[in-house]
Motif scaffolding. Structure first.
Motif, PDB file in Angstrom:
ATOM      1  N   VAL A 361      51.094  28.926  38.296  1.00  0.00           N
ATOM      2  CA  VAL A 361      51.255  30.381  38.479  1.00  0.00           C
ATOM      3  C   VAL A 361      50.080  31.129  37.854  1.00  0.00           C
ATOM      4  O   VAL A 361      49.503  32.046  38.461  1.00  0.00           O
ATOM      5  N   ALA A 365      47.355  33.268  39.988  1.00  0.00           N
ATOM      6  CA  ALA A 365      47.163  34.700  39.732  1.00  0.00           C
ATOM      7  C   ALA A 365      45.699  35.012  39.442  1.00  0.00           C
ATOM      8  O   ALA A 365      45.138  35.981  39.967  1.00  0.00           O
ATOM      9  N   CYS A 369      43.109  37.208  41.850  1.00  0.00           N
ATOM     10  CA  CYS A 369      42.411  38.375  41.318  1.00  0.00           C
ATOM     11  C   CYS A 369      40.900  38.223  41.475  1.00  0.00           C
ATOM     12  O   CYS A 369      40.206  39.172  41.861  1.00  0.00           O
ATOM     13  N   LEU A 385      47.294  44.702  41.132  1.00  0.00           N
ATOM     14  CA  LEU A 385      47.910  43.466  40.650  1.00  0.00           C
ATOM     15  C   LEU A 385      48.639  43.610  39.314  1.00  0.00           C
ATOM     16  O   LEU A 385      49.644  42.938  39.079  1.00  0.00           O
ATOM     17  N   MET A 389      51.981  41.672  37.844  1.00  0.00           N
ATOM     18  CA  MET A 389      51.745  40.621  36.852  1.00  0.00           C
ATOM     19  C   MET A 389      52.545  40.880  35.588  1.00  0.00           C
ATOM     20  O   MET A 389      53.062  39.959  34.957  1.00  0.00           O
ATOM     21  N   LEU A 408      49.198  36.138  30.902  1.00  0.00           N
ATOM     22  CA  LEU A 408      49.009  36.408  32.331  1.00  0.00           C
ATOM     23  C   LEU A 408      48.113  37.628  32.534  1.00  0.00           C
ATOM     24  O   LEU A 408      47.181  37.608  33.358  1.00  0.00           O
ATOM     25  N   VAL A 412      44.259  37.642  34.254  1.00  0.00           N
ATOM     26  CA  VAL A 412      43.995  38.458  35.445  1.00  0.00           C
ATOM     27  C   VAL A 412      42.912  39.499  35.152  1.00  0.00           C
ATOM     28  O   VAL A 412      42.039  39.759  35.987  1.00  0.00           O
TER      29      VAL A 412
END
Length: 471
Positions: A361, A365, A369, A385, A389, A408, A412
């Motif tokens: 994941v 992600a 991005c 995003l 996120m 996360l 990103v």
């Protein structure tokens, strides 16, 4: 035909979403407010990608449409059934308007004032002159010095302004090279690469960083100094890798080059005020909250000092990058709509992310991005995003051992700044391409390699932060 499409699609698709029945969507329950938020999200995404209007104008449109159709002070015909289960809760109008004056917007405004004052009183040029002296006359070392200075300036100034200034300094150097010398390509690419990388080092270095701070609140709060504690080492490593890559791909035929930057530090009262205020502001940022102020409060100190002393006057205010502030505030407003209507959580929960390994994941992600950031504005990418996120990070239990939402968002955010493969990827790239010394293929080769390596390095950085219990 293409011109017509870029104007028609941003209108047609959101309208289609609005008139479809709720049963047409792949969700068990969808409120009227969530359906409107979907239409608004698609409108913003299509306008930011296709650019039928300037991207900052899209942000203003997003805020106005939220006020008209999603807020408690919008058109009365669009809120008559508010509060029912089928309709959903309206947004508070003052919360939507507050995105124009978010503390993070004030943080950016303070950064803009510092940058304008530094340029106006030639602090940037004189620092470049002083800092370049130790690097000697060898082409590789001169390029290393230029990259370092560009990166440092980009931490506190607009990447675009920094690139424009450094390319002007670079012009006499490029004239020294022979027409077919690959070193000319390396030097021309070194400036935008360093500007893009350098912005990662501080929360005000690039808009995606500021957008990330919006979601790093509460237990996930990261101060200005804490961001620099991991951002600056990341920048240093990436700069070193970029320098090695450029030297390897485009070795110079010259043995020595001379660089002469003329100038001197001004000693007028206003210039000294700029020097002292700049140093004091950065020092207060680095001290975190040990003095009782947060970074947003500190950011307003140069605004007050420079306005009061006339260092920044009303003519200078016209040069503030208001488009960037509007663009960021529009992203905050879009995030507010996705969050408060429950749409972000609904979208995240509709996909069984828990069935996938958390590492997959995170990688997916970051890769998404990075891909988007190469073809559209880094700020617009982060705006689209980041709300999802943040919702994913909070809802996905298996991410918790890896740092959850904070990990996360950081991955990103860093990926957004590493999208620099094309002339359209960032304004610094466009400026370098406009010099005529570098073509798209050469830029793509360097950009793709640094983007992939940078994303991999960001995973290493997060792992180290987990090891030292920062996350």
């Amino acid at each position: 035909m293409r011109i017509q499409v870029k104007y028609i699609l941003p209108i047609l698709i959101p309208l289609l979403v609005l008139i479809l029945p709720a049963s047409a969507f792949p969700f068990e329950t969808l409120t009227v407010m969530q359906q409107r938020a979907i239409a608004l999200f698609l409108l913003a995404a299509l306008c930011w990608v296709l650019e039928p209007i300037p991207i900052y104008a899209t942000s203003v449109v997003v805020i106005v449409l939220e006020l008209l159709f999603l807020s408690d002070k919008g058109l009365i015909w669009f809120r008559s059934n508010a509060g029912t289960a089928e309709f959903g809760d309206l947004l508070q109008y003052n919360a939507v308007m507050a995105t124009f004056a978010s503390p993070i917007i004030m943080l950016f405004l303070g950064g803009f004032f510092l940058a304008m004052a530094a340029t106006k009183y030639r602090l940037d040029i004189n620092l470049a002159r002083v800092l370049l002296k130790p690097f000697g006359n060898r082409p590789q070392m001169v390029m290393a010095g230029l990259m370092m200075i560009t990166a440092v300036f980009s931490m506190f100034m607009s990447n675009t302004a920094t690139t424009a200034m450094m390319l002007a300094i670079l012009t006499p150097i490029l004239a020294v090279f022979k027409p077919n010398d690959p070193g000319k390509i390396a030097f021309a690419l070194s400036i935008p690469v360093a500007a893009n990388i350098g912005g990662i080092g501080t929360p005000i270095g690039t808009p995606p960083n500021a957008i990330a701070l919006k979601y790093l609140t509460g237990d996930n709060l990261i101060t200005f100094g804490e961001w620099m504690a991991f951002g600056v080492p990341f920048v240093i490593v990436m700069l070193l890798l970029a320098w090695v890559l450029l030297c390897f791909l485009f070795p110079s035929d010259e043995n020595q080059i001379s660089l002469c930057i003329k100038g001197r530090f001004l000693k007028t009262p206003k210039a000294i005020t700029v020097y002292v205020t700049f140093a004091a502001t950065v020092l207060l940022w680095l001290m975190g909250s040990s003095h009782g102020m947060n970074s947003y409060t500190v950011a307003l100190i140069p605004v007050a000092v420079f306005s009061m002393t006339g260092i920044i006057n009303k003519e200078d205010l016209k040069k503030v990058s208001w488009d960037v502030l509007w663009l960021v505030s529009g992203g905050f407003a879009l995030g507010l709509a996705l969050d408060k209507t429950g749409l972000a959580a609904l979208l995240v929960n509709s996909i069984p992310f828990e069935n996938y390994a958390p590492e997959i994941v995170l990688l997916g992600a970051a890769a998404l991005c990075l891909l988007m950031a190469n073809f559209m504005s880094h700020t617009a990418t982060a705006n689209l995003l980041m709300p999802m996120m943040a919702a994913l990070g909070m809802s996905m239990v298996s991410l918790s051992p890896l740092g959850g939402e904070t990990t996360l968002i950081l991955l990103v955010t860093f990926a957004a700044s590493l999208g620099m493969s094309l002339p359209i990827s960032t304004p610094p790239n466009a400026l370098a391409h406009a010099t005529g010394h570098v073509n798209s293929n050469q830029m793509a080769k360097v950009g793709v390699i640094l983007g992939v390596v940078g994303v991999a390095l960001s995973f290493v950085m997060v792992w180290i932060l987990r090891m030292v219990e920062f996350l």
